[in-house]
Design a protein around this motif. Structure first.
Motif, PDB file in Angstrom:
ATOM      1  N   THR A 148      98.897  27.769  11.728  1.00  0.00           N
ATOM      2  CA  THR A 148      97.504  27.430  11.455  1.00  0.00           C
ATOM      3  C   THR A 148      97.378  26.035  10.860  1.00  0.00           C
ATOM      4  OG1 THR A 148      97.102  29.791  11.035  1.00  0.00           O
ATOM      5  CG2 THR A 148      95.415  28.249  10.308  1.00  0.00           C
ATOM      6  N   ALA A 151      97.726  23.230  13.395  1.00  0.00           N
ATOM      7  CA  ALA A 151      96.574  23.156  14.297  1.00  0.00           C
ATOM      8  C   ALA A 151      95.543  22.153  13.799  1.00  0.00           C
ATOM      9  CB  ALA A 151      95.928  24.532  14.442  1.00  0.00           C
ATOM     10  N   PRO A 200      94.239  22.831  19.305  1.00  0.00           N
ATOM     11  CA  PRO A 200      94.716  23.975  20.077  1.00  0.00           C
ATOM     12  C   PRO A 200      93.868  25.226  19.829  1.00  0.00           C
ATOM     13  CG  PRO A 200      96.003  23.769  18.095  1.00  0.00           C
ATOM     14  CD  PRO A 200      95.052  22.603  18.079  1.00  0.00           C
ATOM     15  N   MET A 202      93.509  28.635  18.333  1.00  0.00           N
ATOM     16  CA  MET A 202      94.129  29.554  17.386  1.00  0.00           C
ATOM     17  C   MET A 202      93.883  31.008  17.757  1.00  0.00           C
ATOM     18  SD  MET A 202      96.168  28.347  15.120  1.00  0.00           S
ATOM     19  CE  MET A 202      96.791  27.557  16.616  1.00  0.00           C
ATOM     20  N   GLY A 252      98.032  26.176  21.561  1.00  0.00           N
ATOM     21  CA  GLY A 252      98.237  27.253  20.590  1.00  0.00           C
ATOM     22  C   GLY A 252      99.663  27.770  20.602  1.00  0.00           C
ATOM     23  N   CYS A 255     101.897  25.306  18.792  1.00  0.00           N
ATOM     24  CA  CYS A 255     101.732  25.440  17.338  1.00  0.00           C
ATOM     25  C   CYS A 255     102.504  26.637  16.807  1.00  0.00           C
ATOM     26  CB  CYS A 255     100.249  25.575  16.983  1.00  0.00           C
ATOM     27  SG  CYS A 255      99.293  24.053  17.172  1.00  0.00           S
TER      28      CYS A 255
END
Length: 292
Positions: A148, A151, A200, A202, A252, A255
């Motif tokens: 997170t 991101a 991205p 999440m 995502g 990440c």
């Protein structure tokens, strides 16, 4: 160096560790102990975890929404993403969006899926880990938090408009059309969220974290299968509702890869490879062994 030589009664020479070197070594070990304790999984405390998750998500939301809404750049980036996907032959988001939107009950369900399960299932998996896998909880939570956090870098340096906000693309904003509350970035709530933080995704980062955790640690086969289906269903939802491009999902995933790498480096093993339980102190303060 660091040793002295003494001669015993038998005439043999023996090396004796230097007190200075020994003290230096002990001091070095003492300095390492706090770091070692931080990197050793311990039983999580409920009050601390609730506070940590609440503060972390609030901080994440504040930073995400504080990123300047660079509308012009976000729209240009969206056009660029759309051209890249056409070049790759994967630009089918608009067709999927229109096809699913034609089935009212399906798209309305997806709107509510987008609004709720992202939070409900993620919190549910965290609770399950807390209760059933305390030895793996901290490492798995760290992977989620690192995912997170990174991101936010994407939101700041690559503002991206979702497909539904593109100029002249004819995507359907399914929340606006069907008057559901499936997105914080539509309707009356759009001013509470950064609309240009699509890259991205999440939704994909978190759902894939949930899916991998469930698939790896769950015992029942049908639950493990559901774990794999959850991120796949989420991918279909974010595209059908015109909230993301396919490539946002790739962002995502990258990440999440970063998040698991951070956890692996910190704890010395991937979260799922750690013991299920944690060591506890015995009556005399000694650490008792854990069970895998």
């Amino acid at each position: 160096m660091g040793e002295t030589t003494v001669t015993t009664l038998e005439g043999r020479e023996e090396a004796v560790p230097s007190p200075v070197a020994d003290a230096t070594g002990q001091g070095f070990l003492r300095r390492l102990r706090p770091l070692h304790r931080l990197r050793t999984p311990r039983r999580p405390r409920l009050w601390f975890e609730i506070l940590l998750i609440a503060v972390s998500y609030w901080t994440y939301s504040q930073i995400r929404n504080a990123v300047p809404e660079q509308r012009g750049q976000a729209l240009r980036n969206a056009d660029w993403i759309w051209r890249v996907e056409h070049h790759l032959g994967i630009a089918v988001e608009q067709s999927v969006n229109h096809a699913v939107n034609s089935v009212t009950w399906l798209i309305v369900g997806m709107n509510y899926y987008y609004a709720t399960l992202h939070f409900v299932i993620t919190l549910g998996v965290l609770v399950w880990l807390f209760r059933s896998h305390p030895g793996r909880y901290a490492a798995t939570r760290l992977a989620l938090f690192a995912t997170t956090a990174v991101a936010l870098v994407g939101y700041y340096f690559f503002p991206l408009a979702p497909p539904r906000l593109m100029n002249g693309s004819h995507f359907v904003d399914t929340v606006m059309v069907h008057q559901t509350w499936g997105s914080m970035a539509s309707g009356d709530l759009k001013h509470m969220s950064n609309q240009y933080a699509a890259m991205p995704s999440m939704h994909i980062g978190w759902s894939l974290w949930c899916g991998l955790t469930i698939f790896t640690l769950a015992k029942l086969p049908w639950v493990r299968i559901l774990g794999l289906l959850y991120p796949a269903a989420t991918l279909m939802v974010i595209v059908s509702t015109a909230n993301h491009f396919w490539l946002d999902a790739v962002g995502g995933m990258l990440c999440l890869t970063f998040g698991f790498t951070v956890s692996r480096l910190w704890y010395g093993a991937f979260p799922y490879a750690l013991p299920r339980t944690v060591a506890v102190r015995g009556a005399r303060g000694a650490w008792l062994p854990t069970r895998a």
